[in-house]
Design an enzyme around this catalytic site. Sequence first.
Site, PDB file in Angstrom:
ATOM      1  CB  SER A  70      -0.863  -0.040   1.258  1.00  7.98           C
ATOM      2  OG  SER A  70      -1.840  -1.032   1.452  1.00  7.98           O
ATOM      3  CD  GLU A  81      -4.717   2.710  -6.339  1.00 10.83           C
ATOM      4  OE1 GLU A  81      -5.214   4.053  -6.367  1.00 10.83           O
ATOM      5  OE2 GLU A  81      -4.390   2.255  -5.455  1.00 10.83           O
ATOM      6  CG  HIS A 124      -2.877  -1.020  -3.739  1.00  9.89           C
ATOM      7  ND1 HIS A 124      -3.674   0.222  -3.699  1.00  9.89           N
ATOM      8  CD2 HIS A 124      -2.705  -1.727  -2.462  1.00  9.89           C
ATOM      9  CE1 HIS A 124      -3.860   0.097  -2.306  1.00  9.89           C
ATOM     10  NE2 HIS A 124      -3.323  -0.661  -1.521  1.00  9.89           N
ATOM     11  CG  ASN A 128      -4.795   4.411   0.362  1.00 10.31           C
ATOM     12  OD1 ASN A 128      -6.066   4.297   0.816  1.00 10.31           O
ATOM     13  ND2 ASN A 128      -3.861   3.405   0.502  1.00 10.31           N
TER      14      ASN A 128
HETATM   15  N1  LIG Z   1      -5.431  -4.909   4.929  1.00 11.07           N
HETATM   16  C1  LIG Z   1      -5.797  -3.824   4.075  1.00 11.07           C
HETATM   17  O1  LIG Z   1      -6.965  -3.270   4.183  1.00 11.07           O
HETATM   18  C2  LIG Z   1      -4.812  -3.826   2.936  1.00 11.07           C
HETATM   19  C3  LIG Z   1      -5.526  -3.242   1.726  1.00 11.07           C
HETATM   20  C4  LIG Z   1      -4.521  -3.316   0.578  1.00 11.07           C
HETATM   21  C5  LIG Z   1      -3.222  -3.581   0.412  1.00 11.07           C
HETATM   22  N2  LIG Z   1      -2.644  -4.066   1.722  1.00 11.07           N
HETATM   23  C6  LIG Z   1      -1.358  -4.574   1.769  1.00 11.07           C
HETATM   24  O2  LIG Z   1      -1.282  -6.216   1.729  1.00 11.07           O
HETATM   25  C7  LIG Z   1      -0.191  -6.572   2.328  1.00 11.07           C
HETATM   26  C8  LIG Z   1      -0.702  -7.565   3.455  1.00 11.07           C
HETATM   27  O3  LIG Z   1      -1.673  -7.144   4.184  1.00 11.07           O
HETATM   28  P1  LIG Z   1      -2.493  -7.723   5.370  1.00 11.07           P
HETATM   29  O4  LIG Z   1      -3.643  -6.728   5.602  1.00 11.07           O
HETATM   30  O5  LIG Z   1      -2.934  -8.977   4.419  1.00 11.07           O
HETATM   31  O6  LIG Z   1      -1.845  -8.302   6.261  1.00 11.07           O
HETATM   32  P2  LIG Z   1      -1.675  -9.464   7.012  1.00 11.07           P
HETATM   33  O7  LIG Z   1      -1.224  -9.219   8.608  1.00 11.07           O
HETATM   34  O8  LIG Z   1      -3.330 -10.003   7.412  1.00 11.07           O
HETATM   35  O9  LIG Z   1      -1.228 -10.920   6.660  1.00 11.07           O
HETATM   36  C9  LIG Z   1       0.112 -10.658   6.259  1.00 11.07           C
HETATM   37  C10 LIG Z   1       0.697 -12.167   5.982  1.00 11.07           C
HETATM   38  O10 LIG Z   1       2.149 -12.322   5.711  1.00 11.07           O
HETATM   39  C11 LIG Z   1       2.456 -13.210   6.292  1.00 11.07           C
HETATM   40  N3  LIG Z   1       4.073 -13.039   6.215  1.00 11.07           N
HETATM   41  C12 LIG Z   1       5.084 -12.391   6.977  1.00 11.07           C
HETATM   42  N4  LIG Z   1       6.248 -12.856   6.526  1.00 11.07           N
HETATM   43  C13 LIG Z   1       6.382 -13.807   5.682  1.00 11.07           C
HETATM   44  C14 LIG Z   1       7.290 -14.264   4.604  1.00 11.07           C
HETATM   45  N5  LIG Z   1       8.375 -14.192   4.816  1.00 11.07           N
HETATM   46  N6  LIG Z   1       6.736 -15.421   3.725  1.00 11.07           N
HETATM   47  C15 LIG Z   1       5.338 -15.318   3.588  1.00 11.07           C
HETATM   48  N7  LIG Z   1       4.692 -14.874   4.324  1.00 11.07           N
HETATM   49  C16 LIG Z   1       4.696 -13.999   5.272  1.00 11.07           C
HETATM   50  C17 LIG Z   1       2.198 -13.293   7.777  1.00 11.07           C
HETATM   51  O11 LIG Z   1       2.565 -14.693   8.311  1.00 11.07           O
HETATM   52  C18 LIG Z   1       0.646 -12.917   7.446  1.00 11.07           C
HETATM   53  O12 LIG Z   1      -0.179 -14.311   7.307  1.00 11.07           O
HETATM   54  C19 LIG Z   1       0.647  -5.428   2.947  1.00 11.07           C
HETATM   55  O13 LIG Z   1       1.646  -5.165   2.200  1.00 11.07           O
HETATM   56  C20 LIG Z   1      -0.514  -4.309   3.022  1.00 11.07           C
HETATM   57  O14 LIG Z   1       0.060  -3.191   3.006  1.00 11.07           O
HETATM   58  C21 LIG Z   1      -3.446  -4.278   2.705  1.00 11.07           C
END
Ligand SMILES: NC(=O)c1ccc[n+]([C@@H]2O[C@H](COP(=O)([O-])OP(=O)(O)OC[C@H]3O[C@@H](n4cnc5c(N)ncnc54)[C@H](O)[C@@H]3O)[C@@H](O)[C@H]2O)c1
Length: 284
Positions: free
Chosen positions: A120, A153, A141, A191
């Site tokens: 993000s 995106e 994204h 954003n």
């Molecule tokens: N949550 C949102 O609203 C949202 C929206 C758009 C984008 N994002 C982006 O998406 C990404 C993930 O966010 P999320 O909300 O799903 O987080 P989350 O915490 O729900 O999930 C992240 C996952 O990554 C795993 N992880 C960590 N290290 C790892 C590794 N070395 N190898 C494999 N997996 C690993 C963790 O164990 C976890 O299950 C981030 O970059 C975030 O900025 C989030």
Amino acid sequence: MTAPQTIGVIGAGTMGNGIAQVCALAGMSVVMLDVDEKRVARGREAIAGGLERLVMKTKLSAAERDAALGRLRGATDYGALGDADVIIEAATEDEALKIKILRQADAVAKEGAIVATNTSSISITKLAAALGRPADFVGLHFFNPVPLMALVEVVRGRQTSDATVEAASALARRVGKTPVVVKDSPGFVVNRLLCPMLNEAVLAYGEGIASARDIDEAMKLGCNHPIGPLALADLIGVDVLLAVMEVFHREFKDPKYRPAPLLKEMVAEGRLGRKSGRGFYTYT
Ligand SMILES: NC(=O)c1ccc[n+]([C@@H]2O[C@H](COP(=O)([O-])OP(=O)(O)OC[C@H]3O[C@@H](n4cnc5c(N)ncnc54)[C@H](O)[C@@H]3O)[C@@H](O)[C@H]2O)c1
């Protein structure tokens, strides 16, 4: 690139399992990877639950649900991503971690595979610099919750090729989303516009211009927004909103992105929104 058959998703959390779900539903084989079996299993359960809800709403047949689950494989070893035509990184938002993960993905990715990130806030160009094939790297994204939100995106880094942008846009369309291609810039489009608006709502609230409920009511009725800005800040996370505003303030060096002081106070107090039970509203 011909239509991808196999998608690798790194991270089985909120976004990773959502992305895996829509790809499996669209007919592609999916390998979903996380750090341990427990997290992979949790991601799989979330997908099974999501598909079950679609069956209950009669938007999906039981056979389609079973077929989608049958196309989904879990993994903890990066070698499992070797067959993937597109690898989408959706792990924790941490630059050093993402660079490490992307290098591991790059090392096993087959010739011609596209590597994408769902970040993000981290620069696509900066992440691409860590990779051997920056032309094949792109931002994808997705929005939360992935199965419901229509936008993706597609973020073009400085070295991303036109072919990669086109393939990423085609993949977004294939999973039922509408791609919008954007330049690599903090916050991309959504954003960049949304967070300063939420920050302004926090400033207005801090100045006592109206109550939280009235600010939200005003924006719902006056702008036709489905949710008020303060309720949305609670949903996103007050800490997440603060972090985004801090990135904008630092990167653009423009005082208009100054985070509302109240955001900092709320984070210090642990009033993070829905996830902590208290933000601008109280949740039980
Ligand atoms: N949550 C949102 O609203 C949202 C929206 C758009 C984008 N994002 C982006 O998406 C990404 C993930 O966010 P999320 O909300 O799903 O987080 P989350 O915490 O729900 O999930 C992240 C996952 O990554 C795993 N992880 C960590 N290290 C790892 C590794 N070395 N190898 C494999 N997996 C690993 C963790 O164990 C976890 O299950 C981030 O970059 C975030 O900025 C989030």
